[in-house]
Write a protein that holds these residues in place. Structure first.
Motif, PDB file in Angstrom:
ATOM      1  N   LEU A 109      -0.533   4.433  -8.322  1.00  0.00           N
ATOM      2  CA  LEU A 109      -1.006   4.769  -6.986  1.00  0.00           C
ATOM      3  C   LEU A 109      -1.188   3.501  -6.166  1.00  0.00           C
ATOM      4  O   LEU A 109      -1.398   2.414  -6.713  1.00  0.00           O
ATOM      5  CB  LEU A 109      -2.332   5.513  -7.086  1.00  0.00           C
ATOM      6  N   VAL A 117      -6.424   3.694  -3.765  1.00  0.00           N
ATOM      7  CA  VAL A 117      -6.305   5.151  -3.865  1.00  0.00           C
ATOM      8  C   VAL A 117      -6.689   5.586  -5.273  1.00  0.00           C
ATOM      9  O   VAL A 117      -6.172   5.056  -6.255  1.00  0.00           O
ATOM     10  CB  VAL A 117      -4.874   5.625  -3.539  1.00  0.00           C
ATOM     11  N   GLN A 118      -7.599   6.527  -5.352  1.00  0.00           N
ATOM     12  CA  GLN A 118      -8.025   7.057  -6.640  1.00  0.00           C
ATOM     13  C   GLN A 118      -7.618   8.519  -6.751  1.00  0.00           C
ATOM     14  O   GLN A 118      -7.709   9.272  -5.792  1.00  0.00           O
ATOM     15  CB  GLN A 118      -9.542   6.928  -6.802  1.00  0.00           C
TER      16      GLN A 118
END
Length: 304
Positions: A3, A7-8
């Motif tokens: 990602l 961004v998780q």
């Protein structure tokens, strides 16, 4: 695929084998979508009502203006679903490739009431046999013929028992009802939603509920194991899945314990019974199903 920085991702699944693999890989996993997320990706399941419910739940979790992506195969109904969306919330774009499509749209504020009702349609309700089930569960409409057949052959059990792949609990409920001297029954089920339904359907205090992969479950030793194991991976039949259930049962049984299993007649389970047990027999067969019973698991003290 990695990602972008910052961004998780949270993976949402109630299927224990997938959950365990993701956790082992270091991913964040949850049973429901976290609130206020920027985007959600829904992989469409085969059951239409279940898929619509997942879309509605994901849309409620995404913040207004966020992105909702739906990824589905044509065989799983992606095309009629997109036609339905066009009358409610037209997608911003659609990509077609091979036998599938991906569509994306913006989360409106407010969400159309019809979409919110999709969650209600996917919730637990009583089926024709009086059990709580939900769309997408195995034979949610009522007790399947294989389970009915095994129920007719169940003994009055004593000691400790387990139901591997217990689903929403029909087989376990029958075993407990037939066995007043049974001490305890472990319901082992990989589908979290089905196990939650089983908690409502099996209210006997001797029942214990385990969200687990039955092929890796470490319980026992048991005096009796019953099972109507799954044998499909997606649309394809995979006998190895049922064979893994049989091997797991052989590990869990007490030396004098017994396995009773129902299966479609054509499934090649006999060789696994031969490997795992000193004694086994087919106690019923008809044009569709067979019931196999085994005792004296190999490798257990006193089994040889």
């Amino acid at each position: 695929m990695p990602l972008p920085d910052g961004v998780q991702a949270t993976y949402v699944t109630g299927f224990r084998p997938d959950h365990d693999r993701l956790v082992d890989a270091g991913e964040t996993v949850a049973l429901t979508p976290p609130e206020g997320i920027a985007a959600a990706v829904i992989c469409l399941p085969r059951n239409r009502a279940q898929g619509l419910g997942r879309i509605a739940d994901a849309m409620a979790a995404v913040r207004p203006g966020g992105t909702v992506l739906v990824d589905g195969q044509k065989t799983d109904g992606i095309e009629p679903l997109l036609r339905q969306f066009k009358t409610l919330l037209p997608p911003e774009g659609v990509i077609s490739k091979a036998h599938g499509k991906i569509a994306w749209l913006r989360r409106p504020d407010p969400i159309p009431p019809e979409i919110l009702r999709w969650s209600e349609a996917a919730a637990l309700t009583r089926n024709k046999d009086g059990f709580f089930t939900a769309p997408g569960m195995f034979r949610a409409e009522g007790v399947d013929e294989g389970t009915h057949l095994l129920i007719r052959h169940l003994p009055a059990a004593t000691g400790r028992a387990a139901d591997l792949g217990a689903g929403w609990g029909a087989l376990s409920a029958a075993l407990l009802d037939r066995s007043p001297d049974l001490e305890a029954l472990d319901l082992v089920e990989a589908d979290h939603a089905a196990l939650e339904a089983a908690r409502l359907n099996v209210t006997d205090p001797r029942a214990r509920f385990h969200w687990a992969d039955a092929t890796r479950w470490g319980g026992g030793p048991y005096d009796l194991i019953v099972s109507n194991p799954p044998f499909h991976v997606a649309r394809a039949a995979d006998p190895a899945l049922g064979q893994a259930f049989i091997a797991a049962a052989a590990r869990m049984l007490a030396p004098k314990g017994r396995l009773m299993l129902v299966a479609n007649r054509q499934l090649p389970y006999e060789s696994e019974f031969e490997r795992g047990f000193a004694e086994w027999t087919q106690i019923h067969t008809d044009t569709r199903f067979k019931i196999l019973s085994a005792t004296r698991p190999k490798g257990r003290r006193g089994a040889g």
